[in-house]
Motif scaffolding. Structure first.
Motif, PDB file in Angstrom:
ATOM      1  N   SER A   1      10.880   5.870 -12.836  1.00 21.70           N
ATOM      2  CA  SER A   1      10.502   5.015 -13.969  1.00 21.70           C
ATOM      3  C   SER A   1       8.993   4.808 -14.071  1.00 21.70           C
ATOM      4  N   ILE A   2       8.253   5.159 -12.996  1.00 25.36           N
ATOM      5  CA  ILE A   2       6.802   4.980 -12.993  1.00 25.36           C
ATOM      6  C   ILE A   2       6.141   6.321 -13.285  1.00 25.36           C
ATOM      7  N   PRO A   3       5.364   6.428 -14.362  1.00 26.11           N
ATOM      8  CA  PRO A   3       4.736   7.717 -14.699  1.00 26.11           C
ATOM      9  C   PRO A   3       3.661   8.101 -13.690  1.00 26.11           C
ATOM     10  N   ARG A   4       3.592   9.387 -13.368  1.00 25.92           N
ATOM     11  CA  ARG A   4       2.566   9.899 -12.453  1.00 25.92           C
ATOM     12  C   ARG A   4       1.310  10.188 -13.269  1.00 25.92           C
ATOM     13  N   GLU A   5       0.537   9.141 -13.512  1.00 22.01           N
ATOM     14  CA  GLU A   5      -0.609   9.217 -14.424  1.00 22.01           C
ATOM     15  C   GLU A   5      -1.884   9.689 -13.754  1.00 22.01           C
ATOM     16  N   PHE A   6      -1.885   9.789 -12.422  1.00 20.86           N
ATOM     17  CA  PHE A   6      -3.089  10.198 -11.691  1.00 20.86           C
ATOM     18  C   PHE A   6      -2.858  11.550 -11.034  1.00 20.86           C
ATOM     19  N   ALA A   7      -3.810  12.461 -11.246  1.00 22.69           N
ATOM     20  CA  ALA A   7      -3.677  13.791 -10.657  1.00 22.69           C
ATOM     21  C   ALA A   7      -3.788  13.754  -9.148  1.00 22.69           C
TER      22      ALA A   7
ATOM     23  N   ARG B   1       2.470   6.555  -8.653  1.00 30.36           N
ATOM     24  CA  ARG B   1       1.625   6.819  -9.815  1.00 30.36           C
ATOM     25  C   ARG B   1       0.826   8.118  -9.665  1.00 30.36           C
ATOM     26  N   ILE B   2       0.893   8.758  -8.490  1.00 28.86           N
ATOM     27  CA  ILE B   2       0.055   9.941  -8.256  1.00 28.86           C
ATOM     28  C   ILE B   2       0.909  11.193  -8.103  1.00 28.86           C
ATOM     29  N   ARG B   3       0.310  12.327  -8.427  1.00 30.24           N
ATOM     30  CA  ARG B   3       0.998  13.620  -8.284  1.00 30.24           C
ATOM     31  C   ARG B   3       0.794  14.216  -6.903  1.00 30.24           C
ATOM     32  N   ALA B   4      -0.376  13.983  -6.309  1.00 30.38           N
ATOM     33  CA  ALA B   4      -0.674  14.546  -4.982  1.00 30.38           C
ATOM     34  C   ALA B   4      -1.596  13.594  -4.237  1.00 30.38           C
ATOM     35  N   GLY B   5      -1.446  13.567  -2.909  1.00 27.85           N
ATOM     36  CA  GLY B   5      -2.302  12.732  -2.078  1.00 27.85           C
ATOM     37  C   GLY B   5      -3.356  13.564  -1.379  1.00 27.85           C
ATOM     38  N   VAL B   6      -4.486  12.936  -1.075  1.00 22.56           N
ATOM     39  CA  VAL B   6      -5.556  13.625  -0.358  1.00 22.56           C
ATOM     40  C   VAL B   6      -6.142  12.677   0.673  1.00 22.56           C
ATOM     41  N   PHE B   7      -6.367  13.171   1.871  1.00 23.77           N
ATOM     42  CA  PHE B   7      -7.109  12.442   2.907  1.00 23.77           C
ATOM     43  C   PHE B   7      -7.494  13.436   3.986  1.00 23.77           C
ATOM     44  N   PHE B   8      -8.685  13.250   4.518  1.00 26.18           N
ATOM     45  CA  PHE B   8      -9.196  14.135   5.563  1.00 26.18           C
ATOM     46  C   PHE B   8      -9.582  13.298   6.773  1.00 26.18           C
ATOM     47  N   VAL B   9      -8.987  13.622   7.914  1.00 30.48           N
ATOM     48  CA  VAL B   9      -9.231  12.905   9.161  1.00 30.48           C
ATOM     49  C   VAL B   9     -10.146  13.747  10.038  1.00 30.48           C
ATOM     50  N   LYS B  10     -11.188  13.141  10.582  1.00 36.69           N
ATOM     51  CA  LYS B  10     -12.113  13.886  11.432  1.00 36.69           C
ATOM     52  C   LYS B  10     -11.347  14.453  12.628  1.00 36.69           C
ATOM     53  N   PRO B  11     -11.367  15.773  12.832  1.00 37.30           N
ATOM     54  CA  PRO B  11     -10.550  16.403  13.872  1.00 37.30           C
ATOM     55  C   PRO B  11     -11.197  16.335  15.256  1.00 37.30           C
ATOM     56  N   VAL B  12     -11.456  15.124  15.720  1.00 37.57           N
ATOM     57  CA  VAL B  12     -12.065  14.926  17.039  1.00 37.57           C
ATOM     58  C   VAL B  12     -10.971  14.962  18.117  1.00 37.57           C
ATOM     59  N   TYR B  13     -11.393  14.978  19.375  1.00 40.02           N
ATOM     60  CA  TYR B  13     -10.462  15.128  20.498  1.00 40.02           C
ATOM     61  C   TYR B  13      -9.320  14.121  20.441  1.00 40.02           C
ATOM     62  N   SER B  14      -9.649  12.843  20.237  1.00 42.64           N
ATOM     63  CA  SER B  14      -8.630  11.788  20.328  1.00 42.64           C
ATOM     64  C   SER B  14      -7.574  11.880  19.242  1.00 42.64           C
ATOM     65  N   LYS B  15      -7.898  12.532  18.128  1.00 44.27           N
ATOM     66  CA  LYS B  15      -6.972  12.545  16.994  1.00 44.27           C
ATOM     67  C   LYS B  15      -5.777  13.476  17.193  1.00 44.27           C
ATOM     68  N   GLN B  16      -5.780  14.259  18.272  1.00 45.12           N
ATOM     69  CA  GLN B  16      -4.596  15.079  18.525  1.00 45.12           C
ATOM     70  C   GLN B  16      -3.396  14.206  18.888  1.00 45.12           C
TER      71      GLN B  16
ATOM     72  N   LEU C   1       3.840   8.955   1.914  1.00 48.18           N
ATOM     73  CA  LEU C   1       3.589   9.793   0.739  1.00 48.18           C
ATOM     74  C   LEU C   1       4.697  10.823   0.553  1.00 48.18           C
ATOM     75  N   LEU C   2       5.076  11.489   1.645  1.00 45.02           N
ATOM     76  CA  LEU C   2       6.149  12.479   1.540  1.00 45.02           C
ATOM     77  C   LEU C   2       7.447  11.810   1.105  1.00 45.02           C
ATOM     78  N   GLY C   3       7.708  10.607   1.610  1.00 47.43           N
ATOM     79  CA  GLY C   3       8.909   9.886   1.203  1.00 47.43           C
ATOM     80  C   GLY C   3       8.952   9.614  -0.285  1.00 47.43           C
ATOM     81  N   CYS C   4       7.786   9.443  -0.892  1.00 50.68           N
ATOM     82  CA  CYS C   4       7.695   9.219  -2.342  1.00 50.68           C
ATOM     83  C   CYS C   4       7.697  10.534  -3.122  1.00 50.68           C
ATOM     84  N   GLY C   5       7.908  11.657  -2.412  1.00 53.62           N
ATOM     85  CA  GLY C   5       7.958  12.949  -3.086  1.00 53.62           C
ATOM     86  C   GLY C   5       6.604  13.519  -3.436  1.00 53.62           C
ATOM     87  N   ILE C   6       5.565  13.143  -2.669  1.00 53.41           N
ATOM     88  CA  ILE C   6       4.190  13.508  -3.012  1.00 53.41           C
ATOM     89  C   ILE C   6       3.617  14.480  -1.980  1.00 53.41           C
ATOM     90  N   PRO C   7       3.239  15.689  -2.359  1.00 53.70           N
ATOM     91  CA  PRO C   7       2.592  16.620  -1.429  1.00 53.70           C
ATOM     92  C   PRO C   7       1.172  16.165  -1.115  1.00 53.70           C
TER      93      PRO C   7
END
Length: 421
Positions: A221-227, A300-315, A325-331
């Motif tokens: 029911s909520i339009p995906r108005e943001f790319a 409200r969005i068609r796709a999500g974007v985020f970039f995490v710094k790939p430092v040692y601890s982030k593994q 995001l995936l649960g909402c059907g968003i790649p």
């Protein structure tokens, strides 16, 4: 805030009496999604006591505070909130640990609690003391390589004394824990490479940051108005400039594209970075949202974007937003080098993980993302991946299995002592 507790009644297992200690507050979005959501279900068949540290501003919200108190009481969770102290940093944390340890000792002895479940490192100091003093079983829920995160985030220097002290404590936690919970398989593999665990490695269970997929689901029911959409923090671990560059490339190809950014507390920084990239605010909606409102904002969005710094601890890290995001059907468009994220995105074909933050890599990743968006089953594929990998029910089941395993070891030790003359 959802007020639902498990409807089915189970007999209470008296050998799984648990004290859960969290240095995060239950009135914060993180506490709501990554602690309460689990405890409300785990309390259906075991006694659960909860110590948390609440920030002054959150505690002042009487409506939320009283609602959380009622919700936990209805689910049978015994909540013991303490005040969080911020400064001076080291002394404030030491004070919080001392107060939490005293309260924990009282609760363990008063209610005969057999298991202490510590969420992250500060809570683990309390749990370790309780184990050594009372003999309670200790579950170390790591949430990542915290000391290394402080270095990678520029907050500490690797040669600093405080880092060495934190790593010493980490060694004690891992050496004394009866069970360890890791957010990622990559983190588990790194732990097993620690030399001091070669002879005595604790049992390790991987439980990612799960999502309540009854809430985080597609809302037609909520339009995906943001790319493109960006949710959550924009600083420290995140390369927000790369996300802005991604949207700028998208807007260059489609001048009608719009960008939704949902964030708390960093709006001035975000506006500054948007301006530096030459993006007009007219194509961006920047807003705050409560945890309860996040599913409708994501829808409200068609796709999500985020970039995490790939430092040692982030593994050893697993961004909560990925499962939501995936649960909402968003790649999603993100990057390699962070926990199991790249493997999930690429193997399940629910997103793209770029190898670097270079403009050419981002442009190529964006083109791949746009092609994914043209696939008619992409939303269903994202939802399916979320259900297989991030369902809250699966996370609850794994925690319950950890409790059973720890309780079984306690029984075994009792039988051994009973047989001894």
């Amino acid at each position: 805030m959802t007020n639902l507790c498990p409807s089915s009644k189970h007999p209470i297992d008296q050998d799984e009496r648990v004290l859960y200690v969290s240095y995060d507050g239950m009135l914060e979005p993180l506490g709501q999604s990554q602690v309460l959501a689990y405890l409300k279900q785990l309390s259906a068949s075991r006694t659960m006591h909860l110590i948390s540290y609440e920030k002054r501003a959150d505690w002042a919200d009487a409506v939320r505070r009283q609602g959380t108190q009622r919700e936990l009481a209805a689910c049978g969770v015994h909540w013991h909130p303490l005040r969080y102290h911020k400064s001076p940093s080291t002394l404030a944390t030491a004070w919080d640990i001392m107060i939490g340890t005293g309260l924990g000792l009282f609760l363990v002895m008063r209610h005969r609690l057999f298991i202490v479940h510590a969420r992250s490192y500060v809570a683990a100091v309390i749990a370790l003391v309780l184990k050594l003093v009372t003999g309670a079983r200790f579950i170390f829920d790591m949430r990542g390589l915290w000391a290394d995160e402080r270095v990678d985030g520029g907050l500490w220097r690797r040669e600093a004394r405080i880092f060495r002290v934190a790593k010493w404590f980490e060694r004690q936690f891992l050496s004394h824990a009866d069970h360890v919970v890791s957010l990622t398989h990559a983190g588990e593999q790194e732990l097993r490479r620690f030399p001091y665990l070669a002879r005595r490695s604790p049992a390790i269970t991987v439980i990612p940051t799960c999502a309540d997929l009854d809430r985080f689901r597609p809302l037609p029911s909520i339009p995906r108005e943001f790319a493109l959409g960006y949710v959550g923090s924009a600083g420290t671990w995140y390369d927000f400039d790369a996300a802005v560059a991604c949207f700028a490339a998208m807007r260059a190809a489609d001048p009608t594209a719009r960008f939704l950014i949902v964030n708390r507390g960093e709006h001035d920084y975000i506006r500054d970075r948007l301006a530096a990239a030459g993006l007009p605010l007219s194509c961006v909606e920047l807003r705050s949202a409560s945890h309860e409102d996040m599913p409708s904002q994501m829808s409200r969005i068609r796709a999500g974007v985020f970039f995490v710094k790939p430092v040692y601890s982030k593994q050893a890290s697993a961004p909560t937003k990925l499962g939501e995001l995936l649960g909402c059907g968003i790649p999603c468009l993100s990057n390699q080098g962070v926990g199991d994220m790249a493997r999930i995105l690429e193997e399940d074909r629910v997103g793209v993980a770029v190898a670097s933050f270079e403009r050419s890599a981002i442009d190529e990743g964006l083109q791949r993302l746009l092609r994914l968006l043209q696939e008619r089953d992409i939303g269903l594929r994202c939802r399916d991946a979320a259900q297989r990998r991030f369902a809250l029910e699966e996370g609850v089941a794994r925690y319950a299995a950890v409790y059973r395993s720890v309780s079984a070891s306690l029984h075994q030790n009792r039988r051994i002592h009973e047989r001894q003359p």
